[in-house]
Motif scaffolding. Structure first.
Motif, mmCIF file in Angstrom:
data_model
loop_
_atom_site.group_PDB
_atom_site.id
_atom_site.type_symbol
_atom_site.label_atom_id
_atom_site.label_comp_id
_atom_site.label_asym_id
_atom_site.label_seq_id
_atom_site.Cartn_x
_atom_site.Cartn_y
_atom_site.Cartn_z
ATOM 1 N N THR A 1 42.581 28.190 29.465
ATOM 2 C CA THR A 1 42.198 28.682 30.783
ATOM 3 C C THR A 1 41.916 30.173 30.750
ATOM 4 O O THR A 1 41.052 30.667 31.479
ATOM 5 N N HIS B 1 43.032 21.687 33.031
ATOM 6 C CA HIS B 1 43.265 22.965 32.349
ATOM 7 C C HIS B 1 44.417 22.907 31.355
ATOM 8 O O HIS B 1 45.143 23.886 31.172
ATOM 9 N N ILE C 1 36.541 19.546 31.790
ATOM 10 C CA ILE C 1 36.705 20.454 30.664
ATOM 11 C C ILE C 1 37.792 19.988 29.712
ATOM 12 O O ILE C 1 38.273 20.749 28.901
ATOM 13 N N MET D 1 38.130 31.109 29.974
ATOM 14 C CA MET D 1 37.079 30.487 30.774
ATOM 15 C C MET D 1 36.021 31.523 31.143
ATOM 16 O O MET D 1 36.325 32.541 31.774
ATOM 17 N N TYR E 1 35.271 24.055 39.459
ATOM 18 C CA TYR E 1 36.570 23.855 38.839
ATOM 19 C C TYR E 1 37.092 22.427 38.917
ATOM 20 O O TYR E 1 37.884 22.015 38.097
#
Length: 645
Positions: free
Chosen positions: A373, A191, A44, A376, A39
């Protein structure tokens, strides 16, 4: 008082010391290291530009100001579903067809207020981002080569506006997660949904693109010369830090409320099925500190097993049409993994320093998860592994840990454990559509305020879909859309019921109720003076499931138009006076709704249906007040129509 510590906090005149843990990633326990790899270090998203955003909970005096000479950014543009709208994503001269992750460096300088484990606010500076990315529609192309960022207007729900030269804001970065990485060497903003503005839609010549999530954003900024700040933390409400944390298992009330659904996003289509997910806001209304520890992570402060306890978000799609409420689809379970603790009533050192910075939702604190999010692959899992009545989950040997070594080795596929709905279900003339969301939280004292819904407008645009919001957010069960709880209308009824715990003195979570459910009914008088009875049975969190629904006072020779629900259920009349719907292998699972329907010659009266639960454990059934046909000749058939039977 002398403290060999890095931080001091003050609460109600009592000073205390707390040790500050600095873990380099290489020294983390394996579970925390695996989570960090998944994470924290996997980019991302994107962030670029001028930064001047204020974080609400703490004052500038509580932080030291630090400088960054840059960092790194990444942008994930969702070319996989943008192409369904006819929007093309291009990197250089290459047109992309799948998710695209673009990495680059940030240049320039920024300044931010940071404490030992928290982000405070940006205080100035400018960063520069360049890329070869562009968006195209119908032959027109819009470059994303250079953008400038500034703070959004709402400081309680931080966002960032991305503008081009001339001032047009093209993108908004929303639902931000901000964290200070181990040792304070990096500030991570993660995120974020990257949302198209009306200006971008106008420039590209595609008005329907406004408000759509184009991708996700991430920024990692290098923090120069970081040193822990000695600070005084004071309570900002009636609560105080002394004696905390207050865990739900110790008798403190946990109450997480869903406070908003501010967007619903199309995320692709597969074999005629549409994938969609909401963004959601929540707030801790209780006195308890709520664990928010990501799966497979370890936390030394939280003393209960399993240690990686966290909430779960689920959502469903409903249609109101021709007098019925129908559940069209349900999502899997989104596993929460980090809380940002916005707008808190109380700031204490235990969820700043000792909790891996995001493992505890404090009292009065808010949290947010955006639509990106909530799509995911690494966070979406099957509902069946959640003990809904207790809010529990065991990560080892789960869907995510298929070799049983206590680390995540498996993710969902793009269309696995998602809300999927057939496109044909989205275009019924005269129908209304709603999406709900629900946070399942261990030991939650009131599940009704943990759920809520909004009305949406499904519209097919090209080969994609938009889901604009048509209503404000309403808290509570979505069945209220159809029959509001507490309705006094003579032809409708809504009853909420609870299945009591078999061990009520065991405390939380073992002593929690076996679950909650609802039964709603609407009766319509037809032109020939017959009556249509439409029932909707909702299983919120009864893990055992429901396998039989029985109505009294119904003679098989006096009913017509009997409708049995889909999914392996059948109907029959027992002893010429009881109508039952039942299944042997497709029980009504938690989070699901079933519809039942019949036409009778008789007007309604108040009576009791009986709801049967799966398995031999007590109780095997529950009597629930509802409306039933008033056939006086069958009133006392087998004494069924009594709560005691």
């Amino acid at each position: 008082m002398v403290c060999k510590v890095d931080q001091i906090f003050h609460s109600r005149g009592v000073y205390a010391c707390s040790f500050l843990h600095h873990w380099p990633i290489s020294a983390m326990p394996k579970h925390a290291r695996a989570l960090s790899d998944r994470y924290l270090l996997r980019p991302i998203g994107l962030l670029f530009g001028t930064l001047s955003m204020l974080s609400a909970p703490l004052l500038a005096a509580d932080f030291g100001e630090y400088r960054s000479d840059g960092g790194r950014i990444a942008l994930e543009l969702r070319a996989d579903y943008l192409k369904d709208f006819g929007v093309e994503v291009r990197a250089g001269m290459q047109v992309l067809g799948e998710r695209h992750l673009h990495h680059s460096r940030l240049r320039g300088e920024f300044r931010a207020h940071l404490s030992s484990a928290r982000f405070g606010r940006f205080s100035g500076g400018r960063l520069y981002f360049t890329s070869d990315l562009s968006l195209g529609y119908d032959g027109a192309w819009l470059s994303l080569e250079e953008l400038t960022l500034s703070a959004g207007a709402d400081t309680r729900r931080p966002s960032i506006a991305a503008a081009v030269a001339g001032g047009d804001v093209l993108l908004e970065l929303t639902h931000l997660h901000t964290n200070l990485a181990p040792e304070g060497r990096e500030l991570v903003i993660d995120h974020a949904d990257v949302v198209a503005t009306p200006a971008l839609a106008r420039r590209i010549g595609y008005p329907a693109l406004a408000g759509q999530v184009l991708g996700s954003a991430r920024l990692v900024l290098d923090v120069a010369d970081f040193e822990p700040v000695e600070q005084v933390l004071t309570s900002r409400g009636a609560a105080a830090c002394e004696g905390r944390p207050y865990w739900p298992q110790d008798g403190h009330r946990a109450d997480i409320a869903l406070t908003g659904i501010d967007g619903v996003q199309y995320q692709g289509r597969d074999s005629g099925r549409v994938k969609l997910a909401p963004s959601a806001w929540l707030k801790n209304l209780g006195e308890a500190d709520v664990p928010w520890i990501a799966k497979f992570e370890e936390n030394a402060v939280y003393p209960y097993a399993p240690n990686d306890q966290h909430p779960y978000l689920v959502w469903s799609l409903y249609r109101l049409h021709e007098g019925r409420i129908e559940q069209l689809g349900v999502s899997g379970a989104k596993h929460a993994f980090n809380t940002v603790n916005l707008n808190c009533d109380l700031i204490c050192d235990y969820f700043e320093v000792n909790s891996n910075n995001g493992d505890v939702l404090g009292p009065g604190c808010e949290d947010v998860y955006g639509a990106s999010t909530n799509d995911m692959n690494s966070a979406m899992g099957p509902r069946g592994e959640i003990v809904a009545s207790q809010g529990g989950f065991s990560s080892t040997n789960s869907f995510f840990d298929q070799n049983g070594d206590g680390m995540q080795d498996h993710d969902s596929g793009e269309y696995e454990n998602r809300l999927l709905v057939d496109e044909s279900e989205l275009s019924n003339q005269g129908a209304r559509y709603f999406i709900d969301a629900w946070y399942l939280v261990q030991c939650d004292a009131d599940i009704s305020n943990s759920m809520g819904y909004v009305e949406i407008d499904p519209q097919m645009v090209g080969d994609g879909w938009t889901f604009d919001l048509l209503s404000s957010f309403e808290q509570g069960s979505a069945i209220n859309l159809w029959v509001y709880e507490g309705s006094e209308q003579s032809l409708e009824h809504h009853e909420r019921f609870e299945v009591a715990s078999s061990t009520p003195d065991a405390g939380c979570p073992e002593g929690m109720p076996q679950g909650h459910a609802r039964l709603a009914v609407r009766v319509e008088q037809l032109s020939d003076d017959r009556y249509v009875y439409r029932y909707a049975l909702v299983n919120h969190d009864i893990d055992r499931g429901i396998n039989r629904f029985v109505l009294p006072g119904v003679d098989g020779s006096r009913i017509d138009g009997l409708a049995s629900p889909e999914g392996g259920w059948s109907s029959s009349v027992v002893d010429s006076c009881r109508l039952q719907f039942q299944t042997s292998d497709e029980a009504l699972d938690w989070g699901q709704v079933r519809n039942f329907e019949l036409i009778s010659d008789f007007a309604p009266r108040s009576g009791h249906a009986r709801i049967h639960l799966v398995g031999p454990s007590p109780p095997q059934s529950v009597a629930v007040e509802t409306l039933v046909p008033d056939d006086q000749s069958l009133l006392f058939c087998d004494r069924f129509d009594s709560p005691a039977n």
